[in-house]
Every structure is written in structure tokens, then in C-alpha cells.
Design an enzyme around this catalytic site. Structure first.
Site, PDB file in Angstrom:
ATOM      1  N   HIS A  40       6.618  -1.776   4.556  1.00 21.13           N
ATOM      2  CA  HIS A  40       5.331  -0.923   4.976  1.00 21.13           C
ATOM      3  C   HIS A  40       4.167  -1.031   4.141  1.00 21.13           C
ATOM      4  O   HIS A  40       3.528   0.070   3.718  1.00 21.13           O
ATOM      5  CB  HIS A  40       5.572   0.297   5.724  1.00 21.13           C
ATOM      6  CG  HIS A  40       6.438   1.262   4.741  1.00 21.13           C
ATOM      7  ND1 HIS A  40       6.192   1.639   3.351  1.00 21.13           N
ATOM      8  CD2 HIS A  40       7.522   1.974   5.290  1.00 21.13           C
ATOM      9  CE1 HIS A  40       7.036   2.316   3.258  1.00 21.13           C
ATOM     10  NE2 HIS A  40       7.963   2.458   4.047  1.00 21.13           N
TER      11      HIS A  40
ATOM     12  N   HIS B 259      10.254   0.768  -0.903  1.00 23.06           N
ATOM     13  CA  HIS B 259       9.440   1.662  -0.468  1.00 23.06           C
ATOM     14  C   HIS B 259       8.088   1.887  -1.536  1.00 23.06           C
ATOM     15  O   HIS B 259       8.607   2.524  -2.748  1.00 23.06           O
ATOM     16  CB  HIS B 259      10.139   3.033  -0.091  1.00 23.06           C
ATOM     17  CG  HIS B 259       8.965   3.917   0.273  1.00 23.06           C
ATOM     18  ND1 HIS B 259       8.786   4.296   1.648  1.00 23.06           N
ATOM     19  CD2 HIS B 259       8.278   4.833  -0.544  1.00 23.06           C
ATOM     20  CE1 HIS B 259       7.903   5.257   1.389  1.00 23.06           C
ATOM     21  NE2 HIS B 259       7.619   5.866   0.409  1.00 23.06           N
TER      22      HIS B 259
ATOM     23  N   ASP C 200       9.633   0.891  11.411  1.00 22.44           N
ATOM     24  CA  ASP C 200       9.768   2.116  10.759  1.00 22.44           C
ATOM     25  C   ASP C 200      10.189   3.292  11.497  1.00 22.44           C
ATOM     26  O   ASP C 200       9.731   4.390  11.238  1.00 22.44           O
ATOM     27  CB  ASP C 200       8.434   2.415   9.612  1.00 22.44           C
ATOM     28  CG  ASP C 200       9.002   3.069   8.439  1.00 22.44           C
ATOM     29  OD1 ASP C 200      10.325   3.083   8.291  1.00 22.44           O
ATOM     30  OD2 ASP C 200       8.167   3.613   7.833  1.00 22.44           O
TER      31      ASP C 200
HETATM   32 ZN   LIG Z   1       8.910   4.362   3.729  1.00 22.30          ZN
END
Ligand SMILES: [Zn+2]
Length: 435
Positions: free
Chosen positions: A241, A188, A314
Site C-alpha cells: 500500500h 509496510h 487491505d
Molecule cells: Zn499496513
């Protein structure tokens, strides 16, 4: 009768066969026997034994989508989503394989927990579920999890889920170890101390709304740091992402230098920008935040030129109490596994990507990254399939979605692309009326 008596054979005729792995795009037939694809082409002999004849009426037949980033809330957050409701939403979205993040309670950081989730998922006899394992114990970033044991137990890859692994030394050791067992590390990408306190993208809109911003450079800083470590270790590293032009450019350059780096984006980051937050709409609060229109366009360009390999939902279910809060206090996250195909098809309808190119980001590319036997139409491959109409318009409404949670960022939006049928191992797990 038990479901086991369903015919596992079928012959699908009059379909537009789309295989992103090989570039196949033609009208034809596909035969399934015992859950396996046994024929692709024109005028196939019917399957042996009892079978279903499906006239696709010209609809698209593609490999079922592979969603490499989702959370279903079970165990620990069953009031947000359960494996069963998440799987139902996936099936309705044409998704046949899901990699689940380890952020359950307790988190998936030991082999027993991993096997528990995998076993519960198998009992659903629905979509195929592949658990990630935590990178660090308790997702706390202090101590590496037993990566080798977790890999043997079936961990599809390693990540601390919604948390960045901030400690550089720990990340270096994780990458080095992952190289020795050929595992993928998913990060992340957000420098946590810089993002601390922020609730939306930092910029003119956050200033106008009086909300604390997360600077875009928090993303590229973490990506660039990690890329140095990837260079040292030769590991396989995946940026989850990615949402900013600068981070996408960093990935682009790393790929050009031959580093084994890949990246993904989400349907909401390719379709929406920070203006969605207007009116303090907590349903547009996500992590990473929706960015500027310039960044959104960079995401689309990154998908087009291959810098961004994957689109993943997600999917992050939140209950009403978590979202019905002042913006700063509300939980972040949106659901999206059921709408990822329809929302992403926008790039096809806008003429920005080919249908096959777009499908590849949601089938073959993630399957390859995670080493799954999925994501292609091939003789001998499991019959995990989606039959869909790329043009059919519909309006997304939370009432019509299968998730237990209703926190969609696309409420009331018109999209094109409807899933008609989803099959896993030749078994129909979702069917819209009609075909
Ligand atoms: Zn995330």
C-alpha cells in the site's frame, strides 16, 4: 445432499471473455470440467456429464480476483471478522484467492499456526486462502521467524503485516535469507519513530483539525532504506500500500535500475484523499493514512505507468467499539474486499485505465508475485472466475455488505460494477439474482 454433488461442469455462453494475462477480449464461450477450464473460444462442445448452461448475456467473464492483502480476524479477533464471513465478503466481491496477513492472535509465526489457518480455510470450501507468515517472531521485530520452515509449510510470502520491520540489520538478514529460498518479502513502508503518535496525513488538514500528523516522508524513508538493502541482497521486495508521490517515485527509479521491487495500492488510496477525515470520520482512518490529492493522483499515475503492480484490498475489519472513539484513539483500517472491484473500476470509467489493464492489477499480477496458479483464463487453469457487469450502478451501504465488520470508507457512495457470480474450481460460491 452434500455440496459435492453440485455439477462441477458448466458451459458459459455469450460472455465477454477478459484475460489480463494474454490480452484476450472477445465475446465467446468458456467450458469448465471437473473444476478446470477445458475450452475458451466460440461454439465449444458441451462438457461431458452433468453440467450447467450459463448464458452470460454479454456480461464480462474474467479470472476471479486475487487479493494479496487482507485480514479476516480468525483466530483471536472473531468478533471483527471470521474466516467464514471474510470468505463470504470476498466471494461477493468477485475475489477467489486471498492472501491473509499474519496478524492474528496468536500471530502466524510458526508452521503449526500456519497449517491451522490453512486447514480451517480449506474446510470452508469457499475462496482459496493463502496465509502469509510473519517475518519476525510475534511480529515483534526482534527475532527472525523460521522462514525456511514456514516456506515449507506453505507460507505464500513473508511480512510483519501492519507493522514495519524497522531494524535494518534484521531486514538485511531477512532479505538475504529470502533470496536463498526465492521468497517475497512484503513491507509496510513506514518509519515507525517518525510516524509515532500520528493519526492522519500531516498537512494543512491535520493542522486545521488539530490532529497529530504522520509525515509523508516516513514512507519514502523506509522505502529508500529497504531499496539499499535490496540492492545489497538481490531479494524480491514488495512495498505494500504505497501512498505517497515520493515513495512511488523511489519505486519507479528502483525498477528502472533493475531491482526486483514491486508495489501495491488499495482501492481507498486510489479513490480517496485526506479530506475524507473531515468531521473526524474514524471510518476514514487507515494506515497508511489517506494522503493529499497530489499523492492520490500519483497513485493513479503509478498504476497507469506500471510502477504500481497490484491493487489489494487491505481489508481490515474493525468492530464498532474500535471505531466509535475519538479520532486519535479509534482503530485504523477499513473493510474493502467486497467493494474493491467496483471502487477500482472508477479508473476505467474515468478513462484512465483500460478494463484489461485494471483487471491485471487484481488478477494476473498478484498471482504471479505470490506464485499462485490463479489469475488467468487458460485451458488447464482452475476455473476460478468472476462474472460481472462493469457498468451497473449501485450504492454501497454497510447494511448490504457481507463482512461481519461494517467499517467501510465508502458508505453511501455510488459506484459502477456489479458482481453477478463467482466460481471457485467451477463451483458457484456467490450468485446474485438473475444470472
Ligand atoms: Zn499496513
Amino acid at each position: 445432499m452434500r455440496e459435492d454433488s453440485d455439477p462441477t461442469g458448466c458451459l458459459i455462453t455469450n460472455a465477454r471473455l477478459l484475460d489480463p494475462a494474454t490480452g484476450l477480449d472477445r465475446i465467446g464461450e468458456l467450458r469448465v470440467e471437473q473444476g478446470i477450464i477445458t475450452g475458451i473460444g466460440g461454439f465449444l462442445a458441451p462438457p461431458r456429464g452433468r453440467y450447467e448452461l450459463i448464458d452470460a448475456g454479454g456480461l464480462c467473464l474474467a479470472p476471479g480476483l486475487v487479493d494479496m492483502r487482507a485480514q479476516f480476524g480468525e483466530p483471536g479477533f472473531e468478533h471483527k471478522e471470521r474466516l467464514e464471513s471474510g470468505a463470504r465478503a470476498a466471494a461477493a466481491g468477485g475475489v477467489t484467492s486471498v492472501a491473509l496477513l499474519p496478524g492474528t492472535n496468536p500471530p502466524v509465526d510458526d508452521p503449526a499456526m500456519l497449517q491451522f489457518v490453512a486447514r480451517k480455510a480449506r474446510q470452508l470450501r469457499s475462496v482459496k486462502i493463502y496465509p502469509y507468515a510473519a517475518l519476525t517472531r510475534g511480529l515483534a521485530g526482534q527475532q527472525l521467524a523460521e522462514l525456511g520452515l514456514l516456506r515449507e509449510a506453505g507460507a505464500v510470502a513473508f511480512t510483519d503485516g501492519a507493522k514495519a520491520l524497522a531494524d535494518a540489520q534484521m531486514m538485511r538478514r531477512a532479505l538475504a535469507y529470502a533470496t536463498s529460498i526465492d521468497a517475497l518479502i512484503v513491507q509496510h513502508p513506514e518509519e515507525p519513530s517518525l510516524a509515532r503518535g500520528g493519526v492522519m496525513n500531516d498537512g494543512a488538514t491535520s493542522v486545521r483539525l488539530g490532529l497529530a500528523g504522520i509525515p509523508r516522508c516516513a514512507e519514502v524513508m523506509m522505502v529508500e532504506r529497504d531499496l539499499r538493502l535490496v540492492e545489497m541482497t538481490g531479494a524480491r521486495y514488495h512495498v505494500a500500500h504505497v501512498s505517497t508521490a515520493a515513495a512511488i517515485e523511489a519505486v519507479r527509479q528502483a525498477k528502472a535500475r533493475g531491482l526486483r521491487v514491486t508495489a501495491e495500492t488499495t482501492p481507498h488510496h486510489l479513490a480517496l484523499n485526506e479530506l475524507e477525515v473531515e468531521g473526524y470520520r474514524t471510518f476514514a482512518k487507515v494506515s497508511p493514512p489517506l494522503r493529499s490529492e497530489v499523492d492520490r493522483r500519483a497513485v493513479v499515475e503509478g498504476l497507469r505507468d506500471g510502477t504500481i503492480d497490484v491493487i489489494a484490498s487491505d481489508h481490515d475489519p474493525q468492530d464498532q467499539d474500535s471505531k466509535r472513539q475519538p479520532f486519535a484513539q479509534a482503530a485504523s483500517g477499513v473493510i474493502g474486499i467486497e467493494t474493491m472491484l467496483s471502487v477500482s473500476l472508477r479508473l476505467y470509467h474515468d478513462g484512465q485505465m483500460s478494463l484489461l489493464g485494471l483487471l491485471r492489477k487484481m488478477t494476473w499480477a498478484p498471482a504471479q508475485l505470490l506464485g499462485l496458479n490463479a489469475g488467468r483464463l487458460a485451458v488447464g487453469a482452475p476455473a476460478d472466475l468472476v462474472l460481472f457487469d462493469p457498468d451497473a450502478p449501485w450504492k454501497i451501504s454497510e447494511a448490504g455488505l457481507s463482512s461481519l465488520a461494517k467499517n467501510t470508507a465508502f458508505e453511501g457512495r455510488l459506484v459502477n460494477g456489479k458482481v453477478h457470480r463467482t466460481l471457485v474450481d467451477g463451483r458457484t460460491i456467490y450468485r446474485r439474482d438473475g444470472i
